[in-house]
Scaffold this motif. Structure first.
Motif, PDB file in Angstrom:
ATOM      1  N   ASP A 122       0.832  -1.207   0.000  1.00 30.77           N
ATOM      2  CA  ASP A 122       0.000   0.000   0.000  1.00 30.77           C
ATOM      3  C   ASP A 122       0.864   1.254   0.000  1.00 30.77           C
ATOM      4  N   GLU A 123       1.941   1.219   0.772  1.00 34.54           N
ATOM      5  CA  GLU A 123       2.847   2.367   0.779  1.00 34.54           C
ATOM      6  C   GLU A 123       3.458   2.582  -0.607  1.00 34.54           C
ATOM      7  N   THR A 125       2.194   1.571  -3.471  1.00 30.13           N
ATOM      8  CA  THR A 125       1.135   1.978  -4.393  1.00 30.13           C
ATOM      9  C   THR A 125       0.831   3.461  -4.255  1.00 30.13           C
ATOM     10  N   ASN A 126       0.728   3.940  -3.023  1.00 19.94           N
ATOM     11  CA  ASN A 126       0.456   5.366  -2.804  1.00 19.94           C
ATOM     12  C   ASN A 126       1.609   6.237  -3.310  1.00 19.94           C
ATOM     13  N   ALA A 127       2.842   5.759  -3.071  1.00 20.62           N
ATOM     14  CA  ALA A 127       3.995   6.525  -3.555  1.00 20.62           C
ATOM     15  C   ALA A 127       4.009   6.577  -5.077  1.00 20.62           C
ATOM     16  N   LYS A 129       1.391   6.324  -7.078  1.00 18.93           N
ATOM     17  CA  LYS A 129       0.312   7.223  -7.505  1.00 18.93           C
ATOM     18  C   LYS A 129       0.764   8.674  -7.439  1.00 18.93           C
ATOM     19  N   ASP A 130       1.422   9.060  -6.340  1.00 20.48           N
ATOM     20  CA  ASP A 130       1.892  10.444  -6.198  1.00 20.48           C
ATOM     21  C   ASP A 130       2.882  10.808  -7.306  1.00 20.48           C
ATOM     22  N   GLN A 133       0.928  11.167 -10.628  1.00 14.90           N
ATOM     23  CA  GLN A 133       0.121  12.379 -10.670  1.00 14.90           C
ATOM     24  C   GLN A 133       0.978  13.606 -10.947  1.00 14.90           C
ATOM     25  N   ASP A 147      -5.905   6.791 -10.221  1.00 13.73           N
ATOM     26  CA  ASP A 147      -6.661   6.365  -9.032  1.00 13.73           C
ATOM     27  C   ASP A 147      -6.070   5.061  -8.490  1.00 13.73           C
ATOM     28  N   ILE A 148      -6.460   4.741  -7.258  1.00 16.51           N
ATOM     29  CA  ILE A 148      -6.068   3.462  -6.639  1.00 16.51           C
ATOM     30  C   ILE A 148      -7.321   2.622  -6.440  1.00 16.51           C
ATOM     31  N   VAL A 153      -2.710   0.804  -9.030  1.00 14.31           N
ATOM     32  CA  VAL A 153      -2.838   2.154  -9.563  1.00 14.31           C
ATOM     33  C   VAL A 153      -3.414   2.063 -10.970  1.00 14.31           C
TER      34      VAL A 153
END
Length: 282
Positions: A122-123, A125-127, A129-130, A133, A147-148, A153
């Motif tokens: 999850d970490e 994936t979020n990184a 995505k950032d 973006q 989006d997630i 992603v």
């Protein structure tokens, strides 16, 4: 009375020639002793009768006690058997509890490892995505979104950002978006890439080799994969190309805007989960 006594004594003397004449006093003493012995005999008989009665009572009580003893002995044996069985069950249950406790600790340790792996995913994936973006910020007003979903992603690009109407050839604006995407993906080598083509529900007409929406969705997907591998040099082993035709719309409406949303390329990015899969299989 005296005459009778004299006659009795004389008769006795005549009958037994060797008998010595007994005085009345001595005779009375003998009679008294006889009576005393008779009373003692009667008393002894009464005592014997009492002793017999006590003996019979004691025999009866002894039989009752022996019966109770045998009953208690049987009860003790039964209880001892039950105790043995209960003790055996207790030992078996205790062994099972220890086994389950050990297994539970192992499962808790595995669960912790899986949770840690999911947290890392999850970490990551979020990184990712950032980063995407930021890299694709200039295209987000032209039909691009990041989006997630379910730990992955999703980079969604409308067809007008990538292709001319009814075409499978990527235009200049689309190549710019894919170039920026590739810059991030070439740095994130532990990311698997799936490219999905989607169409609206309008039938394809007069597009040469493209027979239907299935063809259009698949060929647009493979066009994106070719550009990413041949031009942007992404490892082809990381990519999968699929076509979904019109059957996974994101907008079920029949309006022009709904159809525009449904005509899209989705690039689905997911961290490699080999470590997580291995943990789950154990």
């Amino acid at each position: 009375m005296k005459i009778r006594f004299i006659l009795f004594a004389a008769t006795v003397c005549l009958a037994v020639s060797s008998c010595v004449v007994m005085s009345p006093k001595k005779y009375k003493a003998l009679v008294a002793e006889r009576d005393s012995l008779s009373m003692r005999s009667n008393a002894m008989q009464d005592t014997v009768a009492m002793l017999r009665a006590d003996t019979m009572r004691l025999h009866r009580e002894l039989r009752e006690l022996q019966g109770n003893y045998e009953g208690l002995k049987g009860t003790y044996g039964s209880l001892n058997d039950k105790y043995t069985a209960l003790n055996s069950n207790f030992n078996a249950s205790s062994s099972r509890v220890n086994e389950l406790s050990s297994d539970l600790k192992k499962r808790e340790a595995r669960l912790k490892e899986v949770e840690d792996a999911l947290h890392k995913r999850d970490e990551a994936t979020n990184a990712l995505k950032d980063k995407l973006q930021k890299a694709l910020l200039g295209f987000q007003q032209n039909g691009l979104s990041v989006d997630i979903k379910n730990g992955k992603v999703y980079v969604s690009l409308t067809d007008k950002l990538l292709f001319p109407s009814g075409s499978i050839v990527i235009d200049a604006r689309g190549k710019q978006a894919l170039e920026q995407l590739a810059i991030v993906l070439n740095k994130e080598t532990d990311i698997n890439i799936a490219v999905e083509g989607h169409t609206d529900d309008k039938k394809v007409i007069n597009l040469g080799q493209i027979k239907d929406n299935w063809d259009l969705s698949v060929l647009r997907s493979t066009s994106v994969c070719r550009y990413l591998t041949e031009v942007e040099k992404i490892d082809p082993k990381r990519l999968t190309a699929t076509g979904k035709s019109q059957y996974q719309p994101i907008d079920p409406g029949n309006t022009a805007d709904a159809r525009t949303h449904n005509r899209r390329i989705e690039i689905i990015l997911s961290p490699k989960l080999d470590e997580l899969y291995n943990l789950i299989k154990q």
